[in-house]
Enzyme design. Structure first.
Site, PDB file in Angstrom:
ATOM      1  N   THR A   1       0.844  -1.203   0.000  1.00  0.00           N
ATOM      2  CA  THR A   1       0.000   0.000   0.000  1.00  0.00           C
ATOM      3  C   THR A   1       0.877   1.250   0.000  1.00  0.00           C
ATOM      4  O   THR A   1       0.644   2.181  -0.783  1.00  0.00           O
ATOM      5  CB  THR A   1      -0.954  -0.024   1.217  1.00  0.00           C
ATOM      6  OG1 THR A   1      -1.748  -1.215   1.118  1.00  0.00           O
ATOM      7  CG2 THR A   1      -1.846   1.191   1.244  1.00  0.00           C
TER       8      THR A   1
ATOM      9  N   ASN B   1      -5.702 -10.723  -6.899  1.00  0.00           N
ATOM     10  CA  ASN B   1      -5.752 -11.321  -5.567  1.00  0.00           C
ATOM     11  C   ASN B   1      -7.016 -12.147  -5.345  1.00  0.00           C
ATOM     12  O   ASN B   1      -7.026 -13.058  -4.535  1.00  0.00           O
ATOM     13  CB  ASN B   1      -5.629 -10.236  -4.484  1.00  0.00           C
ATOM     14  CG  ASN B   1      -6.489  -9.026  -4.745  1.00  0.00           C
ATOM     15  OD1 ASN B   1      -6.412  -8.415  -5.817  1.00  0.00           O
ATOM     16  ND2 ASN B   1      -7.313  -8.671  -3.809  1.00  0.00           N
TER      17      ASN B   1
ATOM     18  N   GLN C   1       0.794 -10.658  -5.668  1.00  0.00           N
ATOM     19  CA  GLN C   1       0.305 -12.040  -5.625  1.00  0.00           C
ATOM     20  C   GLN C   1       1.069 -12.957  -6.574  1.00  0.00           C
ATOM     21  O   GLN C   1       0.916 -14.177  -6.510  1.00  0.00           O
ATOM     22  CB  GLN C   1      -1.193 -12.087  -5.989  1.00  0.00           C
ATOM     23  CG  GLN C   1      -2.093 -11.332  -5.033  1.00  0.00           C
ATOM     24  CD  GLN C   1      -2.310 -12.046  -3.699  1.00  0.00           C
ATOM     25  OE1 GLN C   1      -1.922 -13.206  -3.525  1.00  0.00           O
ATOM     26  NE2 GLN C   1      -2.910 -11.361  -2.747  1.00  0.00           N
TER      27      GLN C   1
ATOM     28  N   HIS D   1       4.256 -10.123   3.226  1.00  0.00           N
ATOM     29  CA  HIS D   1       3.384 -11.063   3.947  1.00  0.00           C
ATOM     30  C   HIS D   1       2.583 -11.993   3.045  1.00  0.00           C
ATOM     31  O   HIS D   1       1.973 -12.941   3.524  1.00  0.00           O
ATOM     32  CB  HIS D   1       2.479 -10.320   4.937  1.00  0.00           C
ATOM     33  CG  HIS D   1       1.342  -9.548   4.358  1.00  0.00           C
ATOM     34  ND1 HIS D   1       0.057  -9.992   4.427  1.00  0.00           N
ATOM     35  CD2 HIS D   1       1.299  -8.355   3.721  1.00  0.00           C
ATOM     36  CE1 HIS D   1      -0.746  -9.090   3.867  1.00  0.00           C
ATOM     37  NE2 HIS D   1      -0.012  -8.095   3.427  1.00  0.00           N
TER      38      HIS D   1
ATOM     39  N   THR E   1      14.585   5.010   9.588  1.00  0.00           N
ATOM     40  CA  THR E   1      15.441   3.844   9.859  1.00  0.00           C
ATOM     41  C   THR E   1      14.736   2.590   9.371  1.00  0.00           C
ATOM     42  O   THR E   1      13.545   2.393   9.630  1.00  0.00           O
ATOM     43  CB  THR E   1      15.764   3.754  11.363  1.00  0.00           C
ATOM     44  OG1 THR E   1      16.444   4.963  11.722  1.00  0.00           O
ATOM     45  CG2 THR E   1      16.651   2.558  11.673  1.00  0.00           C
TER      46      THR E   1
ATOM     47  N   CYS F   1      -9.758  -8.820   2.592  1.00  0.00           N
ATOM     48  CA  CYS F   1      -8.520  -8.844   3.372  1.00  0.00           C
ATOM     49  C   CYS F   1      -8.268  -7.503   4.042  1.00  0.00           C
ATOM     50  O   CYS F   1      -7.230  -7.264   4.597  1.00  0.00           O
ATOM     51  CB  CYS F   1      -7.327  -9.300   2.539  1.00  0.00           C
ATOM     52  SG  CYS F   1      -7.034  -8.318   1.095  1.00  0.00           S
TER      53      CYS F   1
HETATM   54  N1  PLP Z   1      -1.914  -5.641  -3.943  1.00  0.00           N
HETATM   55  C1  PLP Z   1      -2.477  -6.849  -3.934  1.00  0.00           C
HETATM   56  C2  PLP Z   1      -2.731  -7.569  -5.223  1.00  0.00           C
HETATM   57  C3  PLP Z   1      -2.833  -7.441  -2.721  1.00  0.00           C
HETATM   58  O1  PLP Z   1      -3.410  -8.655  -2.711  1.00  0.00           O
HETATM   59  C4  PLP Z   1      -2.578  -6.740  -1.521  1.00  0.00           C
HETATM   60  C5  PLP Z   1      -2.985  -7.365  -0.244  1.00  0.00           C
HETATM   61  O2  PLP Z   1      -3.750  -6.895   0.517  1.00  0.00           O
HETATM   62  C6  PLP Z   1      -1.972  -5.474  -1.584  1.00  0.00           C
HETATM   63  C7  PLP Z   1      -1.668  -4.961  -2.824  1.00  0.00           C
HETATM   64  C8  PLP Z   1      -1.686  -4.656  -0.359  1.00  0.00           C
HETATM   65  O3  PLP Z   1      -0.557  -5.150   0.293  1.00  0.00           O
HETATM   66  P1  PLP Z   1      -0.108  -4.657   1.755  1.00  0.00           P
HETATM   67  O4  PLP Z   1      -0.944  -5.446   2.709  1.00  0.00           O
HETATM   68  O5  PLP Z   1       1.342  -5.010   1.850  1.00  0.00           O
HETATM   69  O6  PLP Z   1      -0.323  -3.188   1.837  1.00  0.00           O
END
Ligand code: PLP
Length: 386
Positions: free
Chosen positions: A74, A157, A185, A207, A244, A332
């Site tokens: 993000t 996703n 993904q 993650h 940092t 999510c």
């Molecule tokens: N892009 C995709 C395709 C995702 O599946 C996700 C997961 O939530 C993100 C971006 C966002 O990732 P993050 O949780 O590291 O901000």
């Protein structure tokens, strides 16, 4: 996740921490030095940071010097999706952002672009964006106002569908535009090479690949054209992202990237066999099931399906009670349930949501069996009503 009471089938939301990533995180927690310090402790931290950078770069065939660590995808999106760029020292204006309608919200929201400078491009019924759609949009772009930017994800996703990024890249290049690719993904699930994709920037998140939460990276193809930084301050990450470095997160990310890259082909075949078995069982038990993007090239670990006459949210809760963790839609973000913008963009508004099953490192045969047994009970009410 067999051996336990439950089956975790929600890897696209987040993947459990890999043991090697966990060990790396724990080791780094005891590290004294700041990687910007010149003393021995600082140099030790710097060496670990450099190794993690090289591992993340290797995951996408990039130069380690082109990796900027962030707090996740993000932040990565907010870093690169901006009207303000520099070409060396010369300012470069990006006047419009074109995104696929099925992008993750962190892309669809447009980062630092005002809402009226973001256009969502339609996808076909399988959820793919036609390169011709990008070409038409860019042909109408007003070059006088600035260069265009296109953001298309490598793999979705929700459905796992793989976008024709390699075919889109030359179109963006010919229009003098910038191509941003969310590869969150895709990495560790299909081979990703920044040069092959043709992306100017790739966005990654730890993650989703078995690394810790709250760390990610932006990988650039070169170093000359860069966004005006989002996070300014002490000049870490060559000034592209101050603060940092999140040492334990980054080193855990590096460990997960290293493992994911090593086992990619075998894991692809293993998960593909499990997913196919799951979908065969699904079609047997629910003959009118709609497997979203089922006819398209998609990730081997993902199955996204709708059961006519059944609400996905209700099914998700029923599966949870059966000991199966999966998603209804993308779901999510902060447990939020709502309509899936991906289904909507694909013209699938008639179904009452879809269930996403996503497999990963700890998934084994018994998880598929448990899912199929649970499916029989979860859909029993529908059969009784029929
Ligand atoms: N892009 C995709 C395709 C995702 O599946 C996700 C997961 O939530 C993100 C971006 C966002 O990732 P993050 O949780 O590291 O901000």
């Amino acid at each position: 996740m067999m051996g336990g009471e439950r089956s975790y089938l929600d890897y696209n939301a987040t993947a459990p921490l890999l043991p090697a990533a966990r060990a790396a995180v724990l080791e780094v927690l005891d590290l004294k030095g700041n990687p910007s310090s010149v003393h021995r402790e600082g140099r030790t931290a710097r060496a670990l940071l450099d190794r993690a950078r090289a591992r993340v770069a290797a995951l996408v065939g990039a130069d380690p010097a082109h990796v900027t660590f962030t707090s996740g995808a993000t932040e990565g999106a907010c870093h690169v999706l901006t009207p303000h760029y520099r070409m060396g020292r010369t300012p470069l204006t990006v006047s419009h952002l074109y995104v696929a309608a099925t992008e993750h919200p962190c892309i669809r929201e447009g980062g630092r672009f005002p809402a009226d400078r973001v256009t969502a491009l339609p996808v076909d019924p399988e959820g793919r964006i036609d390169p011709a759609t990008v070409k038409t949009a860019l042909a109408a772009h007003d070059r006088e106002s600035g260069v265009p930017m296109v953001a298309v994800m490598l793999a979705n996703n929700e459905s796992g569908v793989i976008q024709p990024v390699e075919a889109i890249a030359p179109i963006v290049r010919a229009a003098g535009g910038i191509l941003v690719v969310d590869a969150v993904q895709a990495v560790t699930r299909i081979p990703v090479d920044i040069d092959v994709t043709g992306a100017d920037f790739l966005i990654l998140s730890a993650h989703k690949i078995g690394g810790p939460k709250g760390v990610g990276a932006v990988v650039s193809r070169g170093e000359i054209m860069m966004p005006v930084p989002l996070v300014i301050g002490g000049g870490q990450e060559k000034g592209h992202r101050s603060g940092t470095e999140n040492m334990s997160g980054i080193v855990g990310f590096g460990a997960a990237a290293h493992i994911g890259l090593k086992g990619l082909n075998e894991e692809y075949m293993r998960l593909r066999a499990l997913r196919d078995r799951l979908e065969d069982g699904l079609r047997e038990r629910v003959p009118d099931v709609i497997v979203v993007s089922g006819g398209a090239d998609r990730l081997a670990n993902t199955s996204f399906f709708a059961v006519p006459g059944m609400k996905a949210e209700t099914m998700q809760i029923a599966f949870d009670l059966e000991g199966i963790s999966l998603s209804a839609g993308s779901a999510c973000s902060s447990g939020k349930v709502g309509e899936s913008h991906v289904l909507k963009a694909m013209g699938l508004d008639a179904v009452q949501g879809a269930i996403r099953v996503s497999l990963g490192a700890e998934t084994v045969d018994e998880d598929v069996e448990r899912f199929l047994l649970a499916l029989e009970r979860v859909t029993a009410r529908r059969r009784a009503a029929a």
